[in-house]
Design a protein around this motif. Sequence first.
Motif, mmCIF file in Angstrom:
data_model
loop_
_atom_site.group_PDB
_atom_site.id
_atom_site.type_symbol
_atom_site.label_atom_id
_atom_site.label_comp_id
_atom_site.label_asym_id
_atom_site.label_seq_id
_atom_site.Cartn_x
_atom_site.Cartn_y
_atom_site.Cartn_z
ATOM 1 N N THR A 255 -8.398 -27.565 -7.957
ATOM 2 C CA THR A 255 -7.831 -27.977 -6.681
ATOM 3 C C THR A 255 -8.351 -27.051 -5.589
ATOM 4 N N VAL A 256 -8.922 -27.657 -4.546
ATOM 5 C CA VAL A 256 -9.496 -26.899 -3.431
ATOM 6 C C VAL A 256 -8.677 -27.211 -2.178
ATOM 7 N N PRO A 257 -7.934 -26.234 -1.654
ATOM 8 C CA PRO A 257 -7.147 -26.483 -0.445
ATOM 9 C C PRO A 257 -8.046 -26.799 0.763
ATOM 10 N N ALA A 258 -7.519 -27.534 1.696
ATOM 11 C CA ALA A 258 -8.244 -27.817 2.943
ATOM 12 C C ALA A 258 -8.643 -26.505 3.593
ATOM 13 N N GLY A 259 -9.891 -26.428 4.038
ATOM 14 C CA GLY A 259 -10.399 -25.256 4.735
ATOM 15 C C GLY A 259 -10.872 -24.125 3.839
ATOM 16 N N ALA A 260 -10.621 -24.201 2.535
ATOM 17 C CA ALA A 260 -11.038 -23.134 1.620
ATOM 18 C C ALA A 260 -12.538 -23.204 1.368
ATOM 19 N N GLN A 261 -13.170 -22.054 1.284
ATOM 20 C CA GLN A 261 -14.596 -21.977 0.961
ATOM 21 C C GLN A 261 -14.766 -22.317 -0.518
ATOM 22 N N LEU A 262 -15.736 -23.158 -0.844
ATOM 23 C CA LEU A 262 -15.982 -23.615 -2.216
ATOM 24 C C LEU A 262 -17.452 -23.483 -2.562
ATOM 25 N N GLN A 263 -17.708 -23.021 -3.769
ATOM 26 C CA GLN A 263 -19.020 -23.153 -4.390
ATOM 27 C C GLN A 263 -18.752 -23.539 -5.831
ATOM 28 N N ILE A 264 -19.421 -24.603 -6.305
ATOM 29 C CA ILE A 264 -19.198 -25.099 -7.660
ATOM 30 C C ILE A 264 -20.521 -25.138 -8.407
ATOM 31 N N ARG A 265 -20.479 -24.804 -9.717
ATOM 32 C CA ARG A 265 -21.689 -24.679 -10.519
ATOM 33 C C ARG A 265 -21.516 -25.300 -11.896
ATOM 34 N N ASN A 266 -22.603 -25.854 -12.432
ATOM 35 C CA ASN A 266 -22.642 -26.255 -13.835
ATOM 36 C C ASN A 266 -23.085 -25.019 -14.610
ATOM 37 N N THR A 267 -22.224 -24.494 -15.455
ATOM 38 C CA THR A 267 -22.544 -23.257 -16.174
ATOM 39 C C THR A 267 -23.433 -23.488 -17.385
ATOM 40 N N CYS A 268 -23.645 -24.733 -17.745
ATOM 41 C CA CYS A 268 -24.517 -25.053 -18.874
ATOM 42 C C CYS A 268 -25.943 -25.264 -18.368
ATOM 43 N N THR A 269 -26.901 -24.685 -19.043
ATOM 44 C CA THR A 269 -28.299 -24.853 -18.637
ATOM 45 C C THR A 269 -28.995 -25.964 -19.417
ATOM 46 N N GLU A 270 -28.252 -26.659 -20.292
ATOM 47 C CA GLU A 270 -28.867 -27.697 -21.129
ATOM 48 C C GLU A 270 -28.359 -29.109 -20.871
ATOM 49 N N SER A 271 -27.121 -29.250 -20.404
ATOM 50 C CA SER A 271 -26.527 -30.577 -20.239
ATOM 51 C C SER A 271 -25.883 -30.711 -18.863
ATOM 52 N N PRO A 272 -25.897 -31.923 -18.302
ATOM 53 C CA PRO A 272 -25.198 -32.128 -17.036
ATOM 54 C C PRO A 272 -23.686 -32.055 -17.238
ATOM 55 N N ALA A 273 -22.977 -31.761 -16.171
ATOM 56 C CA ALA A 273 -21.517 -31.829 -16.149
ATOM 57 C C ALA A 273 -21.139 -33.059 -15.340
ATOM 58 N N THR A 274 -20.117 -33.776 -15.791
ATOM 59 C CA THR A 274 -19.649 -34.940 -15.047
ATOM 60 C C THR A 274 -18.209 -34.695 -14.602
ATOM 61 N N LEU A 275 -17.942 -35.071 -13.364
ATOM 62 C CA LEU A 275 -16.631 -34.852 -12.766
ATOM 63 C C LEU A 275 -16.219 -36.076 -11.974
ATOM 64 N N THR A 276 -14.936 -36.162 -11.684
ATOM 65 C CA THR A 276 -14.416 -37.121 -10.733
ATOM 66 C C THR A 276 -13.839 -36.318 -9.576
ATOM 67 N N ALA A 277 -14.242 -36.644 -8.363
ATOM 68 C CA ALA A 277 -13.762 -35.947 -7.165
ATOM 69 C C ALA A 277 -12.809 -36.862 -6.407
ATOM 70 N N VAL A 278 -11.706 -36.282 -5.935
ATOM 71 C CA VAL A 278 -10.690 -37.040 -5.211
ATOM 72 C C VAL A 278 -10.317 -36.287 -3.938
ATOM 73 N N THR A 279 -10.295 -36.996 -2.816
ATOM 74 C CA THR A 279 -9.881 -36.412 -1.542
ATOM 75 C C THR A 279 -9.310 -37.522 -0.666
ATOM 76 N N SER A 280 -9.089 -37.229 0.583
ATOM 77 C CA SER A 280 -8.582 -38.224 1.534
ATOM 78 C C SER A 280 -9.742 -38.900 2.252
ATOM 79 N N ALA A 281 -9.582 -40.170 2.535
ATOM 80 C CA ALA A 281 -10.580 -40.884 3.334
ATOM 81 C C ALA A 281 -10.723 -40.183 4.686
ATOM 82 N N GLY A 282 -11.942 -40.126 5.183
ATOM 83 C CA GLY A 282 -12.198 -39.498 6.476
ATOM 84 C C GLY A 282 -12.507 -38.023 6.402
ATOM 85 N N MET A 283 -12.576 -37.472 5.208
ATOM 86 C CA MET A 283 -12.844 -36.055 5.008
ATOM 87 C C MET A 283 -14.171 -35.651 5.646
ATOM 88 N N LYS A 284 -14.208 -34.419 6.176
ATOM 89 C CA LYS A 284 -15.441 -33.847 6.719
ATOM 90 C C LYS A 284 -15.710 -32.523 6.018
#
Length: 124
Positions: A81-110
């Motif tokens: 969970t990433v609060p509004a305005g929080a700085q984020l950096q996200i990484r795939n820690t595996c060097t062999e396989s992709p990571a798959t995620l579902t992202a959810v936020t509010s419409a109109g996000m910037k």
Amino acid sequence: MPLSTIAGAKVFDRDGFTFRPLAVPSRGSVELAIWALEIAPGAASEAHSMDREEVFVVVSGKVSATVAGVEVNAGDGDAITVPAGAQLQIRNTCTESPATLTAVTSAGMKATVGDATFPPPWAQ
């Protein structure tokens, strides 16, 4: 539009990240923006923030994220969970396989990356 298929989703690629919009305003949603996200092996996002809360659910793989200076590690079924305005950096820690995620936020996000603020095209 009550059904948005992954096969019909437009594909957006950005530096090892592939976004496929599912429930977003351009596909009929009004309040939420949800997309499938694939992170290439070893890929890391730029540090950025969003003006709305965002939640990432790991479908498969292992990711790490720095959220407002706090390092977290997540695997299958975990949510970041990433609060509004929080700085984020996200990484795939595996060097062999992709990571798959579902992202959810509010419409109109910037997002803000450096000095640029913009509505991500996959969230529209």
